[in-house]
Design a protein around this motif. Structure first.
Motif, short mmCIF file in Angstrom:
data_model
loop_
_atom_site.label_atom_id
_atom_site.label_comp_id
_atom_site.label_asym_id
_atom_site.label_seq_id
_atom_site.Cartn_x
_atom_site.Cartn_y
_atom_site.Cartn_z
N CYS A 233 19.99 66.74 13.82
CA CYS A 233 21.56 66.49 14.10
C CYS A 233 22.34 67.82 14.64
O CYS A 233 23.20 67.84 15.45
N PHE A 234 21.83 69.20 14.19
CA PHE A 234 22.37 70.21 15.12
C PHE A 234 22.01 70.04 16.64
O PHE A 234 22.99 70.60 17.38
N MET A 235 21.07 69.63 16.98
CA MET A 235 20.60 69.53 18.39
C MET A 235 21.46 68.40 18.94
O MET A 235 21.98 68.71 20.29
N PHE A 236 21.74 67.31 18.46
CA PHE A 236 21.99 66.02 19.15
C PHE A 236 23.32 65.55 18.71
O PHE A 236 23.98 64.73 19.37
N ALA A 237 23.98 65.55 17.34
CA ALA A 237 24.93 64.82 16.73
C ALA A 237 26.11 65.70 16.89
O ALA A 237 26.23 67.05 17.22
N PRO A 238 27.32 65.29 17.32
CA PRO A 238 28.70 65.67 17.51
C PRO A 238 29.20 66.32 16.17
O PRO A 238 30.42 66.99 16.51
N TRP A 239 28.56 66.06 14.93
CA TRP A 239 29.47 66.48 13.79
C TRP A 239 29.38 68.03 13.51
O TRP A 239 28.47 68.71 14.10
N PRO A 240 30.33 68.59 13.01
CA PRO A 240 30.33 70.27 12.69
C PRO A 240 29.04 70.58 11.88
O PRO A 240 28.64 69.91 10.89
N ARG A 241 28.50 71.81 12.19
CA ARG A 241 27.17 72.06 11.72
C ARG A 241 27.53 72.39 10.24
O ARG A 241 26.75 72.38 9.23
N GLU A 242 28.69 73.17 9.67
CA GLU A 242 28.76 73.36 8.46
C GLU A 242 28.87 72.12 7.40
O GLU A 242 28.47 72.08 6.37
N LEU A 243 29.41 70.82 7.87
CA LEU A 243 29.64 69.70 7.17
C LEU A 243 27.97 69.07 7.16
O LEU A 243 27.68 68.39 6.01
N LEU A 244 27.31 69.20 8.17
CA LEU A 244 25.95 68.72 8.18
C LEU A 244 25.08 69.77 7.13
O LEU A 244 24.22 69.05 6.35
N ALA A 245 25.49 70.86 7.07
CA ALA A 245 24.47 71.48 6.06
C ALA A 245 24.96 71.32 4.62
O ALA A 245 24.22 71.20 3.73
N LEU A 246 26.02 71.27 4.59
CA LEU A 246 26.65 71.01 3.19
C LEU A 246 26.15 69.58 2.82
O LEU A 246 25.67 69.62 1.57
N SER A 247 25.98 68.66 3.59
CA SER A 247 25.58 67.30 3.34
C SER A 247 24.27 67.59 2.76
O SER A 247 23.54 66.80 1.89
#
Length: 404
Positions: A233-247
């Motif tokens: 997701c970090f590499m390809f998704a457009p979502w903020p990295r902090e939200l991905l990490a918290l998820s």
């Protein structure tokens, strides 16, 4: 300028240089927190300005990644992998290469401090049990953890801060940073082999206990799947990295095996407090006009931090004086652009190998060694750390000059 703010700022960064407040049991985090409290109490910065100064996305990303790393630590992953590697029958130089490669890879995705904290005690015991001199392997662990962590924007706290503050592309930074980091890991192996070519074995002595944290295959697999998806997701998704990490952290906290308090106990809360405190201290200094004053005097002295070479060298020197996270917080307000972000990240991280206090990873390894009776002095570390730092910085500087 506000004299009160300037004095507090100088006192805080002087404590960063000294490792805390002399004569008191106040470390860097405590000194930074006291500085922030003084500024708020003395009206050097308002509550609203202090809240605005705190970079919540950076803290959220750092916290989420700490929870992911805790999953592997609680699952016994580090002990399992390191035991399999060390106890395998191979020549010391091959084992050294395996330790360096494994440490570098893990540090790039699980943060270097966490890897050193989990691996150093076990590596010390395994080397002693196998009658191997643990010092070269522990030095390799510290150096490889620092260099490997420079390869990604999630490998260490300063890279996380740089990536979030400058909004760097995860993929672009990975492409720029990976080649010099791979070369740096090779240099670590070559230098340690040269320094310790006849000192691999020690006299048989009393064995030590093994790691008492059992390997949990399911929990490790769970963490690996979450980490893999997170990096994708970090590499390809457009979502903020902090939200991905918290998820990712939220999913891992939904566990029937590990109590939340055990996971939270492995989060580096002092580091998060250090970040918050320095955000406030630096913002107060900047609002008081201190940063503009420093930049104007630097230019008058012929030092232009807008240029790559002075910034690269200045970052390396400053990182060893006050540690890399405070150095990056000091320099970020004057830096712009992807290329300068990569320069900051590589220089500050690779410089951490120079002396023991240059990075937290070094301190963790030396302290873990001391607890099992292994002494790593400043001189012992310097024999490896100084040439590793100078050569890896030279390679990284040359690489950045070619690609930027």
């Amino acid at each position: 300028m506000n004299t009160f703010v300037v004095l507090v700022y100088i006192a805080v960064y002087l404590s960063m240089l000294l490792g805390g407040i002399p004569g008191l049991r106040v470390d860097r985090t405590g000194a930074a927190l006291l500085g922030a409290i003084l500024l708020l109490a003395g009206r050097g910065i308002s509550e609203e300005q202090a809240l605005t100064a705190i970079d919540v996305p950076t803290l959220a990303l750092l916290f989420g990644l700490m929870v992911v790393s805790a999953q592997f630590q609680l699952g016994g992953f580090y002990g399992y992998v390191m035991q399999r590697v060390v106890m395998y029958d191979m020549p010391p130089t091959t084992l050294l290469a395996a330790v360096i490669a494994l440490t570098g890879a893990l540090s790039a995705i699980l943060t270097n401090d966490v890897v050193c904290l989990a691996v150093a005690p076990l590596l010390s015991r395994l080397c002693l049990n196998k009658h191997l001199n643990p010092v070269p392997f522990l030095l390799a662990l510290a150096c490889a953890a620092n260099i490997g962590s420079a390869a990604t924007l999630i490998g260490n706290p300063q890279n996380i801060l740089i990536g979030e503050s400058l909004q760097l592309s995860f993929n672009r930074y990975l492409l720029v940073a990976t080649p010099p980091c791979l070369a740096g890991l090779a240099l670590v192996w070559w230098i340690i082999v040269k320094v310790y070519r006849d000192q691999w074995m020690i006299e048989p002595g009393e064995g030590t206990t093994e790691d008492d944290r059992p390997f949990d295959r399911w929990q490790t697999l769970k963490g690996a799947v979450i980490l893999f998806l997170l990096i994708v997701c970090f590499m390809f998704a457009p979502w903020p990295r902090e939200l991905l990490a918290l998820s990712a952290a939220g999913v891992l906290l939904l566990s029937r095996t590990f109590y939340s308090r055990n996971v939270m106990g492995l989060v580096d809360w002092p580091l998060l407090v250090l970040f918050i405190s320095l955000f406030i201290v630096n913002q107060a200094f900047q609002l008081a006009g201190g940063m503009d004053w420093l930049m104007s005097h630097a230019r008058s002295a012929g030092i232009s931090l807008d240029e790559p070479m002075p910034l690269f060298l200045g970052t390396a020197v400053l990182s060893n004086l006050v540690s890399n996270v405070p150095a990056i917080m000091l320099l970020l307000p004057v830096v712009e652009g992807d290329s300068m972000g990569a320069l900051l990240a590589l220089s500050s991280t690779l410089a951490g190998n120079f002396i023991i206090v240059g990075s937290v990873a070094n301190i963790i390894v030396v302290e873990a060694a001391r607890q099992v009776g292994i002494k790593i002095s400043f001189r012992t570390h310097a024999k490896v750390g100084i040439p590793v730092t100078l050569t890896s910085l030279l390679v990284a500087g040359g690489w950045l000059w070619l690609v930027t």
